[in-house]
Design an enzyme around this catalytic site. Sequence first.
Site, PDB file in Angstrom:
ATOM      1  N   CYS A 122      -0.521   4.417  -0.444  1.00 21.31           N
ATOM      2  CA  CYS A 122       0.893   3.740  -0.129  1.00 21.31           C
ATOM      3  C   CYS A 122       0.730   2.755   0.263  1.00 21.31           C
ATOM      4  CB  CYS A 122       2.009   4.386   0.467  1.00 21.31           C
ATOM      5  SG  CYS A 122       3.160   3.182   0.666  1.00 21.31           S
ATOM      6  N   LYS A 143       9.274  15.712  -2.939  1.00 20.49           N
ATOM      7  CA  LYS A 143       9.347  16.075  -1.498  1.00 20.49           C
ATOM      8  C   LYS A 143       9.342  17.565  -1.456  1.00 20.49           C
ATOM      9  CE  LYS A 143      10.516  11.159  -2.111  1.00 20.49           C
ATOM     10  NZ  LYS A 143      12.189  10.130  -2.908  1.00 20.49           N
ATOM     11  N   VAL A 189       8.711   6.498   2.642  1.00 20.22           N
ATOM     12  CA  VAL A 189       7.660   6.649   3.267  1.00 20.22           C
ATOM     13  C   VAL A 189       7.007   4.780   3.134  1.00 20.22           C
ATOM     14  CG1 VAL A 189       6.598   9.008   4.009  1.00 20.22           C
ATOM     15  CG2 VAL A 189       5.676   6.881   1.732  1.00 20.22           C
ATOM     16  N   GLU A 236      10.993   1.417   6.867  1.00 22.27           N
ATOM     17  CA  GLU A 236      11.122  -0.304   5.889  1.00 22.27           C
ATOM     18  C   GLU A 236       9.859  -0.878   7.458  1.00 22.27           C
ATOM     19  OE1 GLU A 236      11.602  -1.075   3.942  1.00 22.27           O
ATOM     20  OE2 GLU A 236      13.690  -0.282   3.286  1.00 22.27           O
ATOM     21  N   SER A 237       7.975  -0.669   6.207  1.00 23.93           N
ATOM     22  CA  SER A 237       7.144  -1.388   7.353  1.00 23.93           C
ATOM     23  C   SER A 237       7.158  -2.318   7.697  1.00 23.93           C
ATOM     24  CB  SER A 237       5.665  -1.101   5.838  1.00 23.93           C
ATOM     25  OG  SER A 237       6.484  -2.438   6.187  1.00 23.93           O
TER      26      SER A 237
END
Length: 243
Positions: free
Chosen positions: A30, A57, A70, A86-87
């Site tokens: 990802c 999951k 993720v 949220e990155s």
Amino acid sequence: MSNGRHLAKGSPMPDVPEDGILRLYSMRFCPFAQRVHLVLDAKQIPYHSIYINLTDKPEWLLEKNPQGKVPALEIVREPGPPVLTESLLICEYLDEQYPLRPLYPRDPLKKVQDKLLIERFRAVLGAFFKASDGGDLEPFWSGLDIYERELARRGTEFFGGEQTGILDYMIWPWCERLELLKLQRGEDYNYDQSRFPQLTLWLERMKRDPAVMAFYMEAEVQAEFLRTRSLGRPNYNLLVKDA
């Protein structure tokens, strides 16, 4: 801890030490999760990686993170403990909470300018996904033109100056995948070094960055994961030796 293996439905909750260290729920392929790994590694923040099979999951994931997404960062020292998603929000939190080796500029104007360029990159990654699916490549190259000009304007080796900064790391996951795009498009791939002289040099510098090297993945491995996903049987554990 998963030790690189992606945990799926039926997997017990990982036996992570109760040591107060951050826990990052991630997926190895990802690019958004990669952003958080890059920031944690660049700032040398200790953390446990727990990799998740996003197709199937584990049941306990929704208890930790009702969104089931993720990246997700569990801050175990805080009451709750809270789980951030949220990155971009996770990375901003990390840079503020762990001030050593700052990644965001200290100057308020420069910080906002970097945030705007990160936000603007949403359109670029959208164009990347379309190009990787056989769409027109030019919108992606046009998006990169903005960052070529910006790096030339700054006159530095990295967007962060003489060392990597937040903008470098937030756009890197998709720039790393240029080699993947080359594999996917074959003869159609038309990256032009003369169009992107600054970015071409930047790409090579980034590949030598310790945080990038720690999470770098060869294009062939990325392509194999996408192949298995297209067949409906994504092999999340390609990088696990006994997978």
